[in-house]
Enzyme design. Structure first.
Site, mmCIF file in Angstrom:
data_model
loop_
_atom_site.group_PDB
_atom_site.id
_atom_site.type_symbol
_atom_site.label_atom_id
_atom_site.label_comp_id
_atom_site.label_asym_id
_atom_site.label_seq_id
_atom_site.Cartn_x
_atom_site.Cartn_y
_atom_site.Cartn_z
ATOM 1 N N HIS A 93 0.880 -1.170 0.000
ATOM 2 C CA HIS A 93 0.000 0.000 0.000
ATOM 3 C C HIS A 93 0.918 1.220 0.000
ATOM 4 C CE1 HIS A 93 -3.650 2.308 1.269
ATOM 5 N NE2 HIS A 93 -2.749 3.077 1.846
ATOM 6 N N HIS A 132 1.863 5.324 -1.023
ATOM 7 C CA HIS A 132 1.273 6.657 -1.196
ATOM 8 C C HIS A 132 2.081 7.471 -2.210
ATOM 9 C CE1 HIS A 132 -1.350 6.920 2.704
ATOM 10 N NE2 HIS A 132 -1.730 5.966 1.884
ATOM 11 N N CYS A 182 -3.722 9.256 4.918
ATOM 12 C CA CYS A 182 -3.936 8.842 6.316
ATOM 13 C C CYS A 182 -4.267 10.055 7.156
ATOM 14 C CB CYS A 182 -2.701 8.152 6.865
ATOM 15 S SG CYS A 182 -2.868 7.749 8.622
ATOM 16 N N ASN A 189 -2.998 9.030 -1.864
ATOM 17 C CA ASN A 189 -2.818 7.688 -2.388
ATOM 18 C C ASN A 189 -2.307 7.751 -3.819
ATOM 19 O OD1 ASN A 189 -3.764 5.517 -0.529
ATOM 20 N ND2 ASN A 189 -5.573 6.825 -0.412
#
Lengths: 314, 314
Positions: free
Chosen positions: A211, A213, A244, A253
């Site tokens: 994941h 960014h 976040c 993201n």
């Protein structure tokens, strides 16, 4: 890489929506998920089972999971912060459950008010719950190592800490661990290094997703590094919505549209129809007119001569 | 990669300024170049010797080259479209001269109103001019293969065409060839493939630089791919100003600040002081208040715990 399957896991309905103050109506969420699945996205993180008072944006997660489960072929993923959330996730039939464990304990305390030991206990309880389910209906359990590449509160996060927590999550019963660049600190060399190290500890099959960014613009470069290390699931968010909310200064993201274009142009099989994916922006924009949608490919369009399903220029 | 030297070639004063309508005053250009060189950038493309009626923004290139030459250690690069431009470049003492040759002949005709054959003749004449100069004061001559990764007019550009023109440029007397993603069509797989092929034809030492765009957000991913193929000079533009004014729909250089951050965080030696580089934006903004400056790192800042000169998280 020609034809290699890579999964783009759309996290917008969870990570995106939790980061903005606007509430997206349930029907709009369903329309978004349906449109994106129809465009070929094979995995969507549709929500998070957290108390509605903490994230009212995601209060309808149970209904969204139930709806998403009706879409053939779609892997329905959710985030849960604790056993109670996992119970709800299991009850609704989510296919994949991620429990985040922040490698920075300061961030963990700030984000979910729990220590590492408490989160690992919670993870073990969730794993036990899943084992109790009838075979064939057990969701996959992923431990998501957040702040794995550095923390806005603690700074550099030692690799040894990531490795020991990756092992601890597997020992607690996770099926796999994911690496999250929660703060957007990662660089491609670090991505390669950490994936290799974690895979060295838990095995390749137990570390298949990241994941990342785009906080400092390195999102796709980091994604490329991850791909080349053998990662097969990449999280991203339509229009780059989200980030976040508990890591100050961190936002952004990876943009699903740009990632999907990159992968397709390289010849990977994501199952995604790019034109249809770009059209999903209209669904989101209609529901969230005040939220800025990011992305370069949507403005620039596809290259002249681009043929779906084949590597460009090859 | 720790400590490996990589050159960021700042092209903003040329590629950036030629793409915007505002004229930057000569003194402001000097201030920009001085500030960026002081931040550690070791190569700057400071202008282009083209008729002032075509690009009035660059009419002061001779004065700018003369000024930039006074900065110790700075490689002063210029673009020239023809022999006349090269004569001016040689007269002012530029260290590096790039002549663009668009692999798409349609784009070549649109951009400089010349066929491939005409451009190759021009290149040979420039090489002859350089050979006439006294040893020690001969600028390096680079043939810049533009639209090497695809063309907004012709679409896919066959690799064989790139290779034959690369050979032809070397035969015409260039010291090296560069690959330009003028249209922002490139993807990392294509970047790797084309660099390997071109190097196979002209040799590694004659293909060390690439000029990539960020039109579809893939700029840094493409830069990473190029680096990993052994490329040592990467073009970029402060604030991402610029692109190609003659390729419709294409815009957006790689942002110098984000590229410099990526390279530094990976442990490469670019010679650049990131804090000082970020401060150069103020110099440009003061002179061009209406031009939008792009970049993620300037907004997000450097990671907590980042130490100049060392790879982050290693």
């Amino acid at each position: 890489m020609s034809g290699t399957a890579i999964e783009i896991s759309e996290v917008g309905p969870r990570d995106g929506l939790q980061s903005i103050s606007a509430l997206m109506p349930t029907e709009a969420k369903k329309a978004w998920i349906a449109a994106e699945a129809a465009a070929g996205v094979r995995e969507i993180e549709v929500g998070s089972f957290v108390p509605a008072k903490i994230l009212p944006q995601l209060a309808d997660t149970a209904e969204i999971v139930a709806y998403a489960r009706t879409i053939p072929g779609l892997t329905v993923a959710v985030l849960v912060p604790n056993l109670k959330g996992a119970q709800a996730a299991v009850a609704t039939g989510a296919h994949k459950i991620t429990i985040p464990l922040s490698v920075s304990e300061t961030h963990s305390l700030r984000n979910v008010r729990r220590t590492h030991a408490q989160m690992l206990e919670e993870t073990a309880a969730i794993a036990a719950l899943i084992r109790e389910q009838p075979e064939g209906s057990r969701p996959k359990l992923e431990g998501g190592l957040s702040t794995a590449f550095g923390c806005t509160l603690e700074g550099i996060v030692p690799e040894a800490k990531v490795l020991s927590l990756a092992e601890a999550l597997m020992a607690a019963g996770c099926d796999e661990v994911g690496l999250s660049d929660t703060t957007g600190y990662a660089n491609p060399a670090q991505v390669r290094r950490l994936i290799r190290s974690v895979r060295g500890v838990v095995g390749d099959a137990a570390c298949t997703g990241v994941h990342l960014h785009n906080t400092r613009g390195l999102g796709l470069a980091n994604a490329l590094a991850a791909l080349e290390e053998g990662i097969t699931t990449l999280d991203s968010s339509l229009g780059g919505i989200g980030g976040c909310p508990f890591a100050p200064g961190a936002s952004g993201n990876i943009v699903t549209e740009d990632l999907a274009f990159m992968l397709a142009a390289m010849g990977y099989d994501t199952g995604i129809d790019l034109e249809r994916l770009l059209a999903v922006r209209q669904v989101v924009r209609a529901a969230l007119p005040e939220v800025e949608l990011y992305g370069f490919t949507p403005d620039a369009g596809l290259p002249k001569g681009y043929v779906p399903g084949s590597a460009y220029g090859a």
